[in-house]
Each structure stands twice: as structure tokens, then as C-alpha cells.
Design a protein around this motif. Sequence first.
Motif, PDB file in Angstrom:
ATOM      1  N   ILE A 102      43.029 -10.121  12.572  1.00 54.47           N
ATOM      2  CA  ILE A 102      42.866  -8.714  12.195  1.00 54.47           C
ATOM      3  C   ILE A 102      43.397  -7.878  13.345  1.00 54.47           C
ATOM      4  O   ILE A 102      42.965  -8.031  14.494  1.00 54.47           O
ATOM      5  CB  ILE A 102      41.403  -8.358  11.884  1.00 54.47           C
ATOM      6  CG1 ILE A 102      40.983  -9.059  10.596  1.00 54.47           C
ATOM      7  CG2 ILE A 102      41.232  -6.858  11.757  1.00 54.47           C
ATOM      8  CD1 ILE A 102      39.620  -8.701  10.093  1.00 54.47           C
ATOM      9  N   VAL A 103      44.362  -7.026  13.037  1.00 50.34           N
ATOM     10  CA  VAL A 103      44.990  -6.169  14.040  1.00 50.34           C
ATOM     11  C   VAL A 103      43.996  -5.097  14.472  1.00 50.34           C
ATOM     12  O   VAL A 103      43.352  -4.452  13.655  1.00 50.34           O
ATOM     13  CB  VAL A 103      46.264  -5.506  13.464  1.00 50.34           C
ATOM     14  CG1 VAL A 103      46.850  -4.506  14.445  1.00 50.34           C
ATOM     15  CG2 VAL A 103      47.287  -6.561  13.094  1.00 50.34           C
ATOM     16  N   ASP A 104      43.877  -4.922  15.801  1.00 52.87           N
ATOM     17  CA  ASP A 104      43.021  -3.846  16.303  1.00 52.87           C
ATOM     18  C   ASP A 104      43.680  -3.041  17.413  1.00 52.87           C
ATOM     19  O   ASP A 104      43.040  -2.231  18.056  1.00 52.87           O
ATOM     20  CB  ASP A 104      41.643  -4.367  16.740  1.00 52.87           C
ATOM     21  CG  ASP A 104      41.698  -5.633  17.563  1.00 52.87           C
ATOM     22  OD1 ASP A 104      42.645  -5.812  18.351  1.00 52.87           O
ATOM     23  OD2 ASP A 104      40.777  -6.448  17.418  1.00 52.87           O
ATOM     24  N   GLY A 105      44.978  -3.243  17.614  1.00 54.98           N
ATOM     25  CA  GLY A 105      45.720  -2.452  18.590  1.00 54.98           C
ATOM     26  C   GLY A 105      47.214  -2.621  18.407  1.00 54.98           C
ATOM     27  O   GLY A 105      47.699  -3.734  18.244  1.00 54.98           O
ATOM     28  N   LEU A 106      47.938  -1.507  18.374  1.00 56.06           N
ATOM     29  CA  LEU A 106      49.389  -1.550  18.205  1.00 56.06           C
ATOM     30  C   LEU A 106      50.055  -0.847  19.369  1.00 56.06           C
ATOM     31  O   LEU A 106      49.803   0.328  19.607  1.00 56.06           O
ATOM     32  CB  LEU A 106      49.789  -0.862  16.891  1.00 56.06           C
ATOM     33  CG  LEU A 106      49.240  -1.503  15.616  1.00 56.06           C
ATOM     34  CD1 LEU A 106      49.481  -0.597  14.418  1.00 56.06           C
ATOM     35  CD2 LEU A 106      49.865  -2.857  15.397  1.00 56.06           C
ATOM     36  N   GLY A 107      50.871  -1.572  20.120  1.00 54.91           N
ATOM     37  CA  GLY A 107      51.596  -0.992  21.238  1.00 54.91           C
ATOM     38  C   GLY A 107      53.088  -1.076  21.002  1.00 54.91           C
ATOM     39  O   GLY A 107      53.547  -1.619  20.001  1.00 54.91           O
ATOM     40  N   GLU A 108      53.860  -0.558  21.911  1.00 50.78           N
ATOM     41  CA  GLU A 108      55.318  -0.599  21.779  1.00 50.78           C
ATOM     42  C   GLU A 108      55.846  -2.031  21.822  1.00 50.78           C
ATOM     43  O   GLU A 108      56.792  -2.362  21.129  1.00 50.78           O
ATOM     44  CB  GLU A 108      55.978   0.223  22.893  1.00 50.78           C
ATOM     45  CG  GLU A 108      55.840   1.718  22.703  1.00 50.78           C
ATOM     46  CD  GLU A 108      56.473   2.202  21.404  1.00 50.78           C
ATOM     47  OE1 GLU A 108      57.614   1.809  21.097  1.00 50.78           O
ATOM     48  OE2 GLU A 108      55.805   2.965  20.690  1.00 50.78           O
ATOM     49  N   ARG A 109      55.250  -2.884  22.661  1.00 55.12           N
ATOM     50  CA  ARG A 109      55.772  -4.243  22.826  1.00 55.12           C
ATOM     51  C   ARG A 109      54.713  -5.317  22.584  1.00 55.12           C
ATOM     52  O   ARG A 109      54.899  -6.469  22.978  1.00 55.12           O
ATOM     53  CB  ARG A 109      56.367  -4.388  24.222  1.00 55.12           C
ATOM     54  CG  ARG A 109      57.473  -3.342  24.457  1.00 55.12           C
ATOM     55  CD  ARG A 109      58.380  -3.618  25.586  1.00 55.12           C
ATOM     56  NE  ARG A 109      58.995  -4.910  25.619  1.00 55.12           N
ATOM     57  CZ  ARG A 109      60.111  -5.248  24.962  1.00 55.12           C
ATOM     58  NH1 ARG A 109      60.697  -4.400  24.187  1.00 55.12           N
ATOM     59  NH2 ARG A 109      60.628  -6.450  25.102  1.00 55.12           N
ATOM     60  N   PHE A 110      53.611  -4.961  21.928  1.00 50.72           N
ATOM     61  CA  PHE A 110      52.586  -5.959  21.640  1.00 50.72           C
ATOM     62  C   PHE A 110      51.748  -5.549  20.432  1.00 50.72           C
ATOM     63  O   PHE A 110      51.738  -4.382  20.033  1.00 50.72           O
ATOM     64  CB  PHE A 110      51.664  -6.183  22.845  1.00 50.72           C
ATOM     65  CG  PHE A 110      50.676  -5.070  23.042  1.00 50.72           C
ATOM     66  CD1 PHE A 110      49.413  -5.149  22.471  1.00 50.72           C
ATOM     67  CD2 PHE A 110      51.011  -3.951  23.766  1.00 50.72           C
ATOM     68  CE1 PHE A 110      48.501  -4.106  22.633  1.00 50.72           C
ATOM     69  CE2 PHE A 110      50.111  -2.911  23.934  1.00 50.72           C
ATOM     70  CZ  PHE A 110      48.853  -2.991  23.376  1.00 50.72           C
ATOM     71  N   ILE A 111      51.061  -6.539  19.873  1.00 45.64           N
ATOM     72  CA  ILE A 111      50.058  -6.307  18.832  1.00 45.64           C
ATOM     73  C   ILE A 111      48.774  -6.943  19.337  1.00 45.64           C
ATOM     74  O   ILE A 111      48.746  -8.128  19.688  1.00 45.64           O
ATOM     75  CB  ILE A 111      50.477  -6.946  17.491  1.00 45.64           C
ATOM     76  CG1 ILE A 111      51.758  -6.292  16.965  1.00 45.64           C
ATOM     77  CG2 ILE A 111      49.350  -6.846  16.470  1.00 45.64           C
ATOM     78  CD1 ILE A 111      52.341  -6.977  15.751  1.00 45.64           C
ATOM     79  N   GLY A 112      47.703  -6.163  19.403  1.00 49.39           N
ATOM     80  CA  GLY A 112      46.398  -6.687  19.767  1.00 49.39           C
ATOM     81  C   GLY A 112      45.666  -7.083  18.503  1.00 49.39           C
ATOM     82  O   GLY A 112      45.718  -6.369  17.503  1.00 49.39           O
ATOM     83  N   ALA A 113      44.991  -8.232  18.532  1.00 53.86           N
ATOM     84  CA  ALA A 113      44.335  -8.706  17.320  1.00 53.86           C
ATOM     85  C   ALA A 113      43.144  -9.594  17.656  1.00 53.86           C
ATOM     86  O   ALA A 113      42.999 -10.061  18.785  1.00 53.86           O
ATOM     87  CB  ALA A 113      45.332  -9.467  16.455  1.00 53.86           C
ATOM     88  N   THR A 114      42.306  -9.824  16.628  1.00 52.89           N
ATOM     89  CA  THR A 114      41.175 -10.731  16.729  1.00 52.89           C
ATOM     90  C   THR A 114      41.403 -11.883  15.767  1.00 52.89           C
ATOM     91  O   THR A 114      41.704 -11.666  14.590  1.00 52.89           O
ATOM     92  CB  THR A 114      39.866 -10.010  16.362  1.00 52.89           C
ATOM     93  OG1 THR A 114      39.717  -8.866  17.219  1.00 52.89           O
ATOM     94  CG2 THR A 114      38.671 -10.923  16.522  1.00 52.89           C
ATOM     95  N   VAL A 115      41.277 -13.121  16.250  1.00 52.13           N
ATOM     96  CA  VAL A 115      41.480 -14.314  15.428  1.00 52.13           C
ATOM     97  C   VAL A 115      40.332 -14.428  14.432  1.00 52.13           C
ATOM     98  O   VAL A 115      39.169 -14.280  14.791  1.00 52.13           O
ATOM     99  CB  VAL A 115      41.553 -15.582  16.317  1.00 52.13           C
ATOM    100  CG1 VAL A 115      41.722 -16.834  15.477  1.00 52.13           C
ATOM    101  CG2 VAL A 115      42.668 -15.457  17.343  1.00 52.13           C
ATOM    102  N   ILE A 116      40.674 -14.710  13.148  1.00 56.33           N
ATOM    103  CA  ILE A 116      39.625 -14.847  12.126  1.00 56.33           C
ATOM    104  C   ILE A 116      39.621 -16.219  11.445  1.00 56.33           C
ATOM    105  O   ILE A 116      38.790 -16.474  10.585  1.00 56.33           O
ATOM    106  CB  ILE A 116      39.699 -13.733  11.061  1.00 56.33           C
ATOM    107  CG1 ILE A 116      41.023 -13.743  10.319  1.00 56.33           C
ATOM    108  CG2 ILE A 116      39.430 -12.375  11.690  1.00 56.33           C
ATOM    109  CD1 ILE A 116      41.069 -12.800   9.119  1.00 56.33           C
TER     110      ILE A 116
END
Length: 131
Positions: A102-116
Amino acid sequence: MKDPQFFQDKAILAPTLEAVEMINTYMLGIIAAPEHEYLSSESVLRSDEDSEIQGEWLTTEFLNDTKSSRMPNHKLFVVDTQIMLLRNIDKATGLCNGTRLIVDGLGERFIGATVITGTNVKDKVHILRTN
């Protein structure tokens, strides 16, 4: 949509890439979250001079219009929702083909997420752009 258990055993199946694109466009339209556009690289590594592929075919337009079930489109729109990895990124940390996050952060050069799914459920990860 932020409940990880809701997505653990659900998927949408589609018969063609065109159907997948229609479903993705529709779903992005009904999700009330800001979206971030990620673009693919617009060049080819020329590591083998003896390659049988003719270099003049590999134009920017050709690369941007190429669609395949084995790679994402040139333009990838991501919102704070569920995603699935399409390739192995880091097997040691459980970031493998088919892992759902589940995506919880969007940056210019990365995607922050939590593994489900998998053995590392609830781990926070950053998927970095590699180009």
C-alpha cells in the motif's frame, strides 16, 4: 482502502492490455487521492555493439509507445493505494515479483509503501527509481 487485509486475497483480472488500461484509468478516476506521474527512461544502454537490433529503431517515440505485459508503460500514474511489484527488487527484504504493497508516500525518485503480503507484512519500504 487503507486496510491491508481487504486487499490480501483480491485481484482484478483482464484479458488484454487495453482492458487493463481502461480499468486502471477508471479506478484512478474514482480514487480521491493526489496522483504522481512517473516517466520511464528515454534512452537505451548500448552495451553490445554486435547486437542484432538496429539502433535507428530505438527512437524516443518507439520506446515511449512500446507496451508489454512484462514492463510498465512509459507514463505510470501512482496514487496512495495498493500496488503489486512486477519484478524482483530485493529478495532478502521480500520485495519480489507479486508482492503487494500500500503506497503511503510519493516522491520524485521513490515510492514509499507498506508491505501487505508475504513474510514481511507491515514493513515500511522505499522503492527507488533506478535509471
